[in-house]
Structure formats: structure tokens, C-alpha cells
Design a protein around this motif. Structure first.
Motif, PDB file in Angstrom:
ATOM      1  N   ALA A  44       0.863  -1.187   0.000  1.00  0.00           N
ATOM      2  CA  ALA A  44       0.000   0.000   0.000  1.00  0.00           C
ATOM      3  C   ALA A  44       0.895   1.230   0.000  1.00  0.00           C
ATOM      4  N   LEU A  45       0.307   2.380  -0.299  1.00  0.00           N
ATOM      5  CA  LEU A  45       1.000   3.665  -0.208  1.00  0.00           C
ATOM      6  C   LEU A  45       0.332   4.496   0.883  1.00  0.00           C
ATOM      7  N   LEU A  46       1.136   5.295   1.573  1.00  0.00           N
ATOM      8  CA  LEU A  46       0.653   6.137   2.663  1.00  0.00           C
ATOM      9  C   LEU A  46       0.360   7.545   2.146  1.00  0.00           C
ATOM     10  N   PHE A  47      -0.856   8.023   2.366  1.00  0.00           N
ATOM     11  CA  PHE A  47      -1.266   9.367   1.967  1.00  0.00           C
ATOM     12  C   PHE A  47      -1.758  10.141   3.186  1.00  0.00           C
ATOM     13  N   ILE A  48      -1.740  11.446   3.074  1.00  0.00           N
ATOM     14  CA  ILE A  48      -2.364  12.307   4.072  1.00  0.00           C
ATOM     15  C   ILE A  48      -3.446  13.116   3.377  1.00  0.00           C
ATOM     16  N   ARG A  49      -4.471  13.476   4.145  1.00  0.00           N
ATOM     17  CA  ARG A  49      -5.455  14.443   3.640  1.00  0.00           C
ATOM     18  C   ARG A  49      -5.267  15.704   4.457  1.00  0.00           C
ATOM     19  N   LYS A  50      -5.062  16.798   3.747  1.00  0.00           N
ATOM     20  CA  LYS A  50      -4.850  18.078   4.411  1.00  0.00           C
ATOM     21  C   LYS A  50      -6.117  18.487   5.168  1.00  0.00           C
ATOM     22  N   ALA A  51      -5.931  19.312   6.168  1.00  0.00           N
ATOM     23  CA  ALA A  51      -7.032  19.714   7.049  1.00  0.00           C
ATOM     24  C   ALA A  51      -8.111  20.496   6.302  1.00  0.00           C
ATOM     25  N   ASP A  52      -9.319  20.419   6.835  1.00  0.00           N
ATOM     26  CA  ASP A  52     -10.478  21.128   6.292  1.00  0.00           C
ATOM     27  C   ASP A  52     -10.611  22.463   7.031  1.00  0.00           C
ATOM     28  N   ARG A  53      -9.712  23.400   6.680  1.00  0.00           N
ATOM     29  CA  ARG A  53      -9.708  24.712   7.332  1.00  0.00           C
ATOM     30  C   ARG A  53      -9.995  25.805   6.308  1.00  0.00           C
ATOM     31  N   GLU A  54     -10.919  26.663   6.641  1.00  0.00           N
ATOM     32  CA  GLU A  54     -11.249  27.811   5.793  1.00  0.00           C
ATOM     33  C   GLU A  54      -9.983  28.616   5.522  1.00  0.00           C
ATOM     34  N   GLY A  55      -9.742  28.904   4.224  1.00  0.00           N
ATOM     35  CA  GLY A  55      -8.597  29.719   3.831  1.00  0.00           C
ATOM     36  C   GLY A  55      -7.298  28.950   3.677  1.00  0.00           C
ATOM     37  N   VAL A 135      -4.649  10.232   7.956  1.00  0.00           N
ATOM     38  CA  VAL A 135      -3.611   9.478   7.260  1.00  0.00           C
ATOM     39  C   VAL A 135      -4.296   8.231   6.726  1.00  0.00           C
ATOM     40  N   LEU A 136      -4.018   7.905   5.470  1.00  0.00           N
ATOM     41  CA  LEU A 136      -4.751   6.840   4.797  1.00  0.00           C
ATOM     42  C   LEU A 136      -3.791   5.919   4.059  1.00  0.00           C
ATOM     43  N   GLU A 137      -3.996   4.623   4.183  1.00  0.00           N
ATOM     44  CA  GLU A 137      -3.258   3.625   3.421  1.00  0.00           C
ATOM     45  C   GLU A 137      -4.132   3.208   2.243  1.00  0.00           C
ATOM     46  N   ILE A 138      -3.603   3.340   1.030  1.00  0.00           N
ATOM     47  CA  ILE A 138      -4.344   2.927  -0.158  1.00  0.00           C
ATOM     48  C   ILE A 138      -3.593   1.764  -0.798  1.00  0.00           C
ATOM     49  N   PRO A 139      -4.278   0.614  -0.991  1.00  0.00           N
ATOM     50  CA  PRO A 139      -3.610  -0.536  -1.601  1.00  0.00           C
ATOM     51  C   PRO A 139      -3.048  -0.188  -2.981  1.00  0.00           C
ATOM     52  N   PHE A 140      -1.806  -0.588  -3.215  1.00  0.00           N
ATOM     53  CA  PHE A 140      -1.158  -0.340  -4.500  1.00  0.00           C
ATOM     54  C   PHE A 140      -1.961  -0.969  -5.635  1.00  0.00           C
ATOM     55  N   LEU A 183       3.277   4.478 -10.744  1.00  0.00           N
ATOM     56  CA  LEU A 183       2.607   3.312 -11.313  1.00  0.00           C
ATOM     57  C   LEU A 183       3.211   2.919 -12.657  1.00  0.00           C
ATOM     58  N   GLU A 184       3.525   3.900 -13.487  1.00  0.00           N
ATOM     59  CA  GLU A 184       4.141   3.612 -14.785  1.00  0.00           C
ATOM     60  C   GLU A 184       5.511   2.956 -14.608  1.00  0.00           C
ATOM     61  N   VAL A 185       6.278   3.417 -13.631  1.00  0.00           N
ATOM     62  CA  VAL A 185       7.632   2.901 -13.391  1.00  0.00           C
ATOM     63  C   VAL A 185       7.580   1.509 -12.769  1.00  0.00           C
ATOM     64  N   VAL A 186       6.769   1.342 -11.737  1.00  0.00           N
ATOM     65  CA  VAL A 186       6.748   0.073 -10.999  1.00  0.00           C
ATOM     66  C   VAL A 186       5.890  -0.973 -11.694  1.00  0.00           C
ATOM     67  N   GLY A 187       4.776  -0.562 -12.275  1.00  0.00           N
ATOM     68  CA  GLY A 187       3.887  -1.491 -12.947  1.00  0.00           C
ATOM     69  C   GLY A 187       3.123  -2.371 -11.986  1.00  0.00           C
ATOM     70  N   ASP A 188       2.603  -3.440 -12.508  1.00  0.00           N
ATOM     71  CA  ASP A 188       1.810  -4.379 -11.714  1.00  0.00           C
ATOM     72  C   ASP A 188       2.761  -5.236 -10.880  1.00  0.00           C
ATOM     73  N   ILE A 189       2.799  -5.006  -9.596  1.00  0.00           N
ATOM     74  CA  ILE A 189       3.728  -5.748  -8.738  1.00  0.00           C
ATOM     75  C   ILE A 189       3.075  -6.945  -8.067  1.00  0.00           C
ATOM     76  N   SER A 190       1.844  -7.258  -8.455  1.00  0.00           N
ATOM     77  CA  SER A 190       1.127  -8.334  -7.772  1.00  0.00           C
ATOM     78  C   SER A 190       1.587  -9.723  -8.207  1.00  0.00           C
ATOM     79  N   GLY A 191       2.279  -9.806  -9.324  1.00  0.00           N
ATOM     80  CA  GLY A 191       2.657 -11.161  -9.727  1.00  0.00           C
ATOM     81  C   GLY A 191       3.851 -11.257 -10.571  1.00  0.00           C
TER      82      GLY A 191
END
Length: 191
Positions: A44-55, A135-140, A183-191
Motif C-alpha cells: 500500500a502507499l501512505l497518503f495524508i489528507r490536508k485539514a479542512d480549514r477555511e482559507g 492518514v490513509l493507506e491505499i492498496p497499490f 505506477l508507470e515505473v513500478v507497474g503491476d507488482i502483484s505477480g
């Protein structure tokens, strides 16, 4: 495939690939991000979502941990590790560094040098809710499947059409460009 086989495949693909070169440094402010792989049952890859703050200019945007390269940083790579720690609590000793993914420019005159590594998950994630809402983990494999289904594989779509939706979030903009390149560089790493 076991974790070490995945890591070897990722490392080999990234170290042998061509990556976007840096732009004229006089035209862009240097910034950096760390695209972190982590492994549970699957990569998986680790992502963050920025805060929901006005401005807040990055309000609700999905991103990799990162930020500006400071004058006190010895290098962009060192800045990426500093920002990773500041934003998530992940220390560099718990990251197996893989390499640079190259340079990506934003519409706000920022040059983002993207780095990648593998986190061993030994840190507790800690983040400032004034800056980061989650913080969110998204499966590759999920990102790879979206990449194929949307017809992104093998071509370079414009930044305005490039999106990677996942559950209730959407990765877009320069973060999507970095994901696309990875994704273009690594490609399908599942098999």
C-alpha cells in the motif's frame, strides 16, 4: 510474493527508470514529498489528507507527506525525511530508502522532488489536526487497477483529467502526477 520480493521489485524498477528532471531552479520554490510503501497483506502507499480549514490553500487535498525545503536542510532528501517526521511521526530509521522519483511542478510555482521508501510500521502515526485531517493507506493494487481502467497506463494524461478516486477521497493534481509516474515505473507488482 513475500515483502522482500516486493521491495526488490520496486527498488529495481525505480533505480533503473528515467524520472522527470529538475526545472530551472530560479523559476520554482523547492519542495519535497515522501511516497511511502508499507506492507500488511499487500503493498500500500501512505497518503495524508490536508485539514479542512477555511482559507487553507491545500484544504482537503490528498498528498504524500512533505513540504518546503528549508535553508537548514542539507538536501531535498533530508527535507523529505524531516517533513515526514513532522507530519506523521515516522522516523527515518524506520524507512528503507529506495530513491528519487524525479521532479514535478505545481501551478503555484513549486518544484516537488518526490522520494520513495518502505516504512516498517514501527512508529505510531502522530499528526497535527490543524494541518492534516487523516492518514490513509491505499492498496497499490487498487491504484494500479484504477490506472488501467481509466486508460492512463502507457500514456501521460493532462493534470486536469488525471484522478485516482478511493472510497470517499480523490487524489488529483500534482499528487496524481506523482502516483501516475510511480505506477508507470513500478507497474503491476502483484505477480
Amino acid at each position: 510474493m513475500n515483502t522482500s520480493s516486493y521491495i526488490e521489485k520496486i527498488h529495481s524498477a525505480i533505480s533503473s527508470a528515467a524520472h522527470p528532471p529538475p526545472p530551472d531552479p530560479a523559476l520554482f520554490k523547492p519542495t519535497t514529498v515522501m511516497a511511502l510503501f508499507l506492507f500488511s497483506r499487500e503493498p500500500a502507499l501512505l497518503f495524508i489528507r490536508k485539514a479542512d480549514r477555511e482559507g487553507y490553500v491545500w484544504r482537503n487535498q490528498m498528498a504524500f507527506p512533505g513540504g518546503h525545503v528549508d535553508k537548514t536542510d542539507a538536501s531535498a532528501r533530508q527535507a523529505a525525511f524531516r517533513e515526514l517526521y513532522e507530519e506523521t511521526g515516522i522516523v527515518s530509521d524506520n524507512v528503507q530508502y529506495i530513491g528519487s522519483l524525479g521532479h514535478f511542478q505545481t501551478v503555484k510555482n513549486r518544484d516537488i522532488q518526490a522520494f520513495t521508501g518502505v516504512w516498517n510500521r514501527k512508529d505510531d502515526l502522530v499528526f497535527d489536526t490543524e494541518e492534516i485531517s487523516m492518514v490513509l493507506e491505499i492498496p497499490f493494487e487498487t491504484l494500479w487497477q484504477t490506472h488501467r481502467e481509466k486508460g492512463y497506463a502507457g500514456h501521460n494524461p493532462g493534470v486536469m483529467e488525471l484522478t485516482y478516486p478511493y472510497k470517499d477521497v480523490v487524489i488529483w493534481g500534482v499528487t496524481a502526477k506523482i502516483v501516475h509516474h510511480l505506477l508507470e515505473v513500478v507497474g503491476d507488482i502483484s505477480g
